[in-house]
Write an enzyme that holds these catalytic residues in place. Sequence first.
Site, short mmCIF file in Angstrom:
data_model
loop_
_atom_site.label_atom_id
_atom_site.label_comp_id
_atom_site.label_asym_id
_atom_site.label_seq_id
_atom_site.Cartn_x
_atom_site.Cartn_y
_atom_site.Cartn_z
N ASP A 132 4.12 -6.37 40.30
CA ASP A 132 4.71 -5.04 40.53
C ASP A 132 6.21 -5.14 40.84
OD1 ASP A 132 5.04 -2.39 41.19
OD2 ASP A 132 3.40 -2.33 42.64
N GLY A 146 6.73 1.73 33.31
CA GLY A 146 7.15 2.14 31.97
C GLY A 146 8.64 1.99 31.71
N TRP A 147 9.36 1.31 32.60
CA TRP A 147 10.81 1.18 32.44
C TRP A 147 11.15 0.47 31.13
CZ3 TRP A 147 14.08 -0.20 37.35
CH2 TRP A 147 13.89 0.80 38.31
N ASP A 182 3.10 6.31 39.69
CA ASP A 182 1.74 6.25 40.25
C ASP A 182 0.92 7.51 39.99
OD1 ASP A 182 2.70 3.89 41.18
OD2 ASP A 182 2.21 4.25 43.27
C1 GLA Z 1 3.23 0.59 43.52
C2 GLA Z 1 2.20 0.55 42.40
C3 GLA Z 1 0.84 0.99 42.94
C4 GLA Z 1 0.43 0.09 44.10
C5 GLA Z 1 1.51 0.10 45.17
C6 GLA Z 1 1.24 -0.92 46.25
O1 GLA Z 1 3.47 1.90 43.94
O2 GLA Z 1 2.59 1.34 41.33
O3 GLA Z 1 -0.14 0.94 41.93
O4 GLA Z 1 0.23 -1.20 43.62
O5 GLA Z 1 2.79 -0.20 44.63
O6 GLA Z 1 2.25 -1.02 47.20
#
Ligand code: GLA
Length: 398
Positions: A150, A202-203, A223
């Site tokens: 992430d 999606g960047w 999200d």
């Molecule tokens: C980002 C991701 C989420 C989740 C949180 C966890 O927002 O997009 O899916 O993994 O981090 O901190």
Amino acid sequence: MRMQWLAGAVLGLVCGVCTAQVSTVAPTLAQTPPMGWNSWNHFAGKVTQQDVKDAADALVKSGMRDAGYVYVNIDDTWEGERDMTGVLHANSKFPDMKALGDYIHARGLKFGIYSSPGPKTCAGYVASYNHEQQDADLYASWGVDYLKYDLCSFIPLMDAAKAAHPNDPDAGNKLMKDAYAKMRAALDKTGRPIVLSLCQYGWDDVWTWGTSVGGNLWRTTGDIEDSYKRMSEIGFSQGPLAKYAGPGHWNDPDMLEVGNGGMTGDEYRTHMSLWALLAAPLLAGNDLSKMSEDTKSILMNKRVIAIDQDALGVQGKRMSKNGDLEIWSKPLSGGAAAVGLFNRSSVATTMSLKLSEVGIGSPSMITDLWSGQKLVAKGGEIKAMVPVHGVVLLRVEP
Ligand code: GLA
């Protein structure tokens, strides 16, 4: 496939870490969209080792594992601190990660974990920056099968790269791609086949380069939330990305919210139908130890899951839009098609489908996938009442 493997091996030799990293260890991973469970949507930062064990048990007991949900993925907030040698330890919520991996595997399931290419995760926990190989080795020693990586705290590093190279508008994006390729290479070096899920919202049109850095799936948006508004905003916007998905590399419109309580049954059926038509990863995000019969029937409708998991691996797209009424279709193996009649309005509405528009003028069988009933076309058309924010999902056989 063999060519892809060779290409990956050669690229790996020539450029080490670069933006054309194809997995050399796992060329056959994620041949259908990954299915399983992820801790974030329900447990978020509160998740514990016991919650994850309970989820693994519930996958088995409910029948979800046998319906295809095999990954048990811990999201953010498992991380503790690095020791003197740089080895990361889980925090006190997760006393024994190796034992947890064994527990998951003993139930015929697979183990997923979460990190960031930056120094911190999105929730502010320790992440993999400058410790990529060490972390990959650690995951492999725990039996990890899936990594969600992430972006989050890598963004300031990208900003710094842009500032340092004012004449190269792509400097930040190049750094990001290299960071993902670096982790793919580190995972491969462990010798363990590990699915790599790119999470960077999606960047830079990730769908155009996600495969080249060895991603097996990539988030296409910010999200999801447990609301019809957010779920439908994401789901109904995915059509143009269809051509970028296929076996081994999937668009990921984020994890499921089915069963979390913020939508009606019809809205959750829309969520599940749309994700199936989109060949999206199906990662349940609810508390599996407390599922209503309705939730189970939505997550475990095998006819709907078969649309998502169809071997052809083609993502569906919108066929037509008439105000709030949309028809989406997905080609299936054997010349069949899945068709979703979606009513995004707040009034139950009769919708009709001309079978010639699906390219199957005289179908041998039409099944309503939620009710299981066989339907008969009249005058080459199917008419169906579609509930508010609901769907009628059909399988049309040639
Ligand atoms: C980002 C991701 C989420 C989740 C949180 C966890 O927002 O997009 O899916 O993994 O981090 O901190």
